[in-house]
Design a protein around this motif. Structure first.
Motif, PDB file in Angstrom:
ATOM      1  N   ASP A 180      -5.132  -1.158  10.171  1.00  0.00           N
ATOM      2  CA  ASP A 180      -5.393  -1.369   8.748  1.00  0.00           C
ATOM      3  C   ASP A 180      -4.078  -1.495   7.984  1.00  0.00           C
ATOM      4  N   MET A 181      -4.069  -2.429   7.027  1.00  0.00           N
ATOM      5  CA  MET A 181      -2.888  -2.620   6.194  1.00  0.00           C
ATOM      6  C   MET A 181      -3.310  -2.874   4.754  1.00  0.00           C
ATOM      7  N   ARG A 182      -2.390  -2.659   3.848  1.00  0.00           N
ATOM      8  CA  ARG A 182      -2.647  -2.893   2.429  1.00  0.00           C
ATOM      9  C   ARG A 182      -2.403  -4.375   2.126  1.00  0.00           C
ATOM     10  N   HIS A 186      -7.637  -7.266   3.421  1.00  0.00           N
ATOM     11  CA  HIS A 186      -8.254  -5.955   3.607  1.00  0.00           C
ATOM     12  C   HIS A 186      -8.975  -5.520   2.331  1.00  0.00           C
ATOM     13  N   GLN A 187      -8.391  -5.844   1.189  1.00  0.00           N
ATOM     14  CA  GLN A 187      -9.061  -5.513  -0.070  1.00  0.00           C
ATOM     15  C   GLN A 187     -10.343  -6.309  -0.224  1.00  0.00           C
ATOM     16  N   ILE A 195      -7.586   0.994  -1.581  1.00  0.00           N
ATOM     17  CA  ILE A 195      -6.961   0.923  -0.256  1.00  0.00           C
ATOM     18  C   ILE A 195      -5.470   1.255  -0.329  1.00  0.00           C
ATOM     19  N   ASP A 197      -4.031   3.852   0.288  1.00  0.00           N
ATOM     20  CA  ASP A 197      -3.565   4.742   1.346  1.00  0.00           C
ATOM     21  C   ASP A 197      -3.225   3.983   2.629  1.00  0.00           C
ATOM     22  N   ARG A 198      -3.559   2.682   2.696  1.00  0.00           N
ATOM     23  CA  ARG A 198      -3.233   1.900   3.879  1.00  0.00           C
ATOM     24  C   ARG A 198      -1.744   1.561   3.875  1.00  0.00           C
TER      25      ARG A 198
END
Length: 230
Positions: A180-182, A186-187, A195, A197-198
């Motif tokens: 998982d990444m920001r 992903h959003q 998100i 915290d990613r």
């Protein structure tokens, strides 16, 4: 032309992991061909990076893949191909039984057929020992509700990578799950959720460099499992 200067092609380089890896390679002396669908965003993303050649377009378009191959040929060949461009599909992700097939077809065009088409277009330009990094997801290896469309496309990409490795031992084909990444994608996958915290995509790049610079055999890897040494 300096034949010792390594060369790469990174798809989907206007944001996220593609942009982060491009910046790292360029600042490390690589020449990098990059693409993304929106030329203005791509130009802004790589502005100021040395040795970066932008070729905007849709990787699912065969004529664009030809343009990428011509850019790679101008550099004398490739040491690295990063198959990073992806399409999520609907947001939020629907159950597989409700997934619109016309959208799923486009997801497969971008996530499966386009990467294979690019390998086919570049096969004569990939030097012996070249690395191919196919960016996948845990959804490609696990059956998760709501991820049937995107996940199955990544599962297909993973198998393509595995077969390419068997058929082409002169390359190292690495299927990589970055975790998982920001990112924007992903959003989009979790609309309305926080998100923050990613981890940022830049934190994954050192793990990718372990594969790019090291001697790992072809196979599937999780970025979190790769040992990064100083």
């Amino acid at each position: 032309m300096d034949q010792l200067q390594p060369t790469a092609l990174v798809t989907g380089a206007s944001r996220g992991l593609g942009r982060a890896l491009t910046a790292d390679l360029a600042n490390d002396g690589w020449r990098v061909v990059v693409d993304a669908r929106h030329g203005d965003e791509l130009a802004a993303a790589v502005a100021g990076l040395p040795g970066v050649i932008t070729v905007p377009g849709d990787v699912a378009d065969p004529s664009h893949r030809t343009d990428l191959a011509e850019a790679a040929e101008d550099l004398g060949g490739l040491d690295l191909l990063v198959l990073n461009a992806s399409l999520l599909g609907p947001s939020p992700q629907p159950d597989l039984a409700d997934h619109p097939l016309d959208v799923l077809e486009q997801v497969y065009r971008v996530n499966v057929l386009a990467p294979l088409g690019l390998v086919q277009a570049l096969r004569s330009l990939l030097r012996p020992g070249a690395r191919i990094l196919a960016i996948t997801s845990d959804a490609g290896a696990e059956a998760m509700a709501g991820w049937g469309g995107y996940g199955s496309s990544k599962a297909a990409l993973e198998h393509l990578g595995a077969v390419l490795a068997v058929e082409n031992p002169q390359w190292r084909v690495h299927v990589v799950d970055p975790g998982d990444m920001r990112t924007v994608m992903h959003q989009e996958a979790f609309p309305g959720e926080d998100i923050s915290d990613r981890p940022e995509p830049e934190t994954v790049v050192p793990a990718l460099r372990v594969l790019i610079d090291g001697d790992h055999p072809s196979g599937r890897f999780r970025a979190a499992d790769l040992v990064v040494t100083a």
